[in-house]
Design an enzyme around this catalytic site. Structure first.
Site, PDB file in Angstrom:
ATOM      1  N   ASN A   9       0.879  -1.171   0.000  1.00  0.00           N
ATOM      2  CA  ASN A   9       0.000   0.000   0.000  1.00  0.00           C
ATOM      3  C   ASN A   9       0.915   1.219   0.000  1.00  0.00           C
ATOM      4  OD1 ASN A   9      -1.763   2.073   0.498  1.00  0.00           O
ATOM      5  ND2 ASN A   9      -2.314   1.430   2.579  1.00  0.00           N
ATOM      6  N   LYS A  11       0.215   4.253  -0.278  1.00  0.00           N
ATOM      7  CA  LYS A  11      -0.372   5.478   0.306  1.00  0.00           C
ATOM      8  C   LYS A  11      -0.076   6.664  -0.617  1.00  0.00           C
ATOM      9  CE  LYS A  11      -0.129   3.245   4.735  1.00  0.00           C
ATOM     10  NZ  LYS A  11      -0.088   3.345   6.176  1.00  0.00           N
ATOM     11  N   HIS A  96      -9.710   1.278   4.476  1.00  0.00           N
ATOM     12  CA  HIS A  96      -8.406   1.364   5.159  1.00  0.00           C
ATOM     13  C   HIS A  96      -8.551   2.276   6.378  1.00  0.00           C
ATOM     14  CE1 HIS A  96      -4.306   2.585   6.057  1.00  0.00           C
ATOM     15  NE2 HIS A  96      -3.973   1.411   5.558  1.00  0.00           N
ATOM     16  N   GLU A  98      -6.837   4.588   7.542  1.00  0.00           N
ATOM     17  CA  GLU A  98      -6.632   6.031   7.328  1.00  0.00           C
ATOM     18  C   GLU A  98      -7.868   6.659   6.694  1.00  0.00           C
ATOM     19  OE1 GLU A  98      -2.841   5.574   5.390  1.00  0.00           O
ATOM     20  OE2 GLU A  98      -2.019   4.986   7.338  1.00  0.00           O
ATOM     21  N   GLU A 167      -5.946  -5.137  10.009  1.00  0.00           N
ATOM     22  CA  GLU A 167      -4.886  -4.183  10.326  1.00  0.00           C
ATOM     23  C   GLU A 167      -5.243  -3.473  11.624  1.00  0.00           C
ATOM     24  OE1 GLU A 167      -2.572  -2.804   6.645  1.00  0.00           O
ATOM     25  OE2 GLU A 167      -4.400  -1.651   6.662  1.00  0.00           O
ATOM     26  N   GLY A 173       2.002   1.972  10.926  1.00  0.00           N
ATOM     27  CA  GLY A 173       2.974   3.064  10.876  1.00  0.00           C
ATOM     28  C   GLY A 173       3.609   3.379  12.218  1.00  0.00           C
ATOM     29  N   SER A 211       2.819  -2.245  10.228  1.00  0.00           N
ATOM     30  CA  SER A 211       4.265  -2.255  10.508  1.00  0.00           C
ATOM     31  C   SER A 211       4.947  -3.567  10.151  1.00  0.00           C
ATOM     32  CB  SER A 211       4.533  -1.901  11.974  1.00  0.00           C
ATOM     33  OG  SER A 211       4.129  -0.571  12.242  1.00  0.00           O
TER      34      SER A 211
HETATM   35  P1  PGA Z   1       2.507   0.223   7.606  1.00  0.00           P
HETATM   36  O1  PGA Z   1       1.100   0.454   6.852  1.00  0.00           O
HETATM   37  O2  PGA Z   1       3.081  -1.063   7.059  1.00  0.00           O
HETATM   38  O3  PGA Z   1       3.349   1.418   7.236  1.00  0.00           O
HETATM   39  O4  PGA Z   1       2.209   0.140   9.047  1.00  0.00           O
HETATM   40  C1  PGA Z   1       0.230  -0.617   6.642  1.00  0.00           C
HETATM   41  C2  PGA Z   1      -1.054  -0.115   6.025  1.00  0.00           C
HETATM   42  O5  PGA Z   1      -1.504   0.972   6.399  1.00  0.00           O
HETATM   43  O6  PGA Z   1      -1.654  -0.769   5.160  1.00  0.00           O
END
Ligand code: PGA
Length: 250
Positions: A9, A11, A96, A98, A167, A173, A211
């Site tokens: 992803n 982003k 997601h 976010e 997730e 993150g 992460s």
């Molecule tokens: P991250 O993001 O691996 O940077 O924690 C995962 C995601 O948001 O899909």
């Protein structure tokens, strides 16, 4: 048998030029492995570039991070499913964390988006996960079940095209991971729950995200309940991404 899926992803990183450079480097050392797929959730403006570069690689796929449920109209800034398909996407992230937490996406929205994706020919990856507060209250399973309930009422052939990504919001993150055993337990609970909604649980992939790094990926996919990973930060560097997609599954 479920395939093992490694989904990046990106982003809000890698525009068309960056996407081209990334994939060119990645493809130089990529060797397909039976039963493994690598998916790239690129920013909307980079999907056509990704789709062109992965063309001809059966196990590679371009996806979109965010869709609107209407096919067209006065929705400034949005991308519809037919547009994403035209650009070469074959999958879409839906819900997601976010989108849910920074942009106020609701379960109602995710339900509409899952349906729009399926109707338009994209495989939806429904993202579910609890916040730290919800986890500490002991509400993890209640939250992920509620978020997965948007799948209720889908036909069997539709459910067969859905994926889920678990997730935990507190792991995204932050450098913190759920332990592989904890994650597998939640995956098992999700699988059981969506099975009750009619989903073909033996074939539905459930990915873990939050992460994930080259040194944590192997232990996660070693769990039979974990069918792959959804990766943000570590998917942006071709070397760490290459390491993740080629982890051993013993
Ligand atoms: P991250 O993001 O691996 O940077 O924690 C995962 C995601 O948001 O899909």
């Amino acid at each position: 048998m479920r395939p093992l899926i490694f989904a990046g992803n990106w982003k809000m990183h890698l525009g068309p030029q960056g996407a081209r450079e990334f994939l060119t480097t990645f493809l130089e050392s990529y060797t397909p492995t039976a039963g493994r797929e690598v998916w790239f959730f690129a920013p909307a403006v980079s999907i056509a570039t990704v789709a062109a570069l992965v063309k001809g690689h059966a196990a590679l796929r371009a996806g979109i991070q965010h869709i609107h449920w209407e096919a067209k109209g006065a929705f400034t800034g949005e991308t519809s499913v037919p547009m994403a398909v035209e650009a070469g996407a074959t999958a879409a992230l839906v819900g997601h964390s976010e989108r849910r937490h920074l942009f106020g996406e609701t379960d109602r929205d995710t339900g509409l988006k899952v349906r729009a994706a399926l109707a338009g020919g994209l495989r939806p990856v429904l993202c579910v996960g609890e916040t730290l507060e919800e986890r500490e209250r002991g509400d993890t399973l209640a939250v992920v079940r509620r978020q997965a309930d948007v799948l209720s009422g889908l036909a069997p052939d539709e459910l067969a095209r859905v994926l889920i990504a678990y997730e935990p919001v507190w792991a995204i993150g932050t450098g913190r991971n759920a332990s592989p055993a904890d994650a597998a337990e939640v995956h098992g609970a999700i699988r059981q729950h969506v099975g009750g909604l009619g989903a073909p649980v033996d074939t539905m992939p459930i990915l873990y995200g939050g992460s994930v790094k080259p040194d944590s990926a192997a232990a996660l996919v070693a769990e039979s309940e974990i069918d792959g990973v959804l990766v943000g930060g570590a998917s942006l560097d071709p070397t760490s991404w290459q390491a993740i997609v080629s982890v051993r599954r013993d």
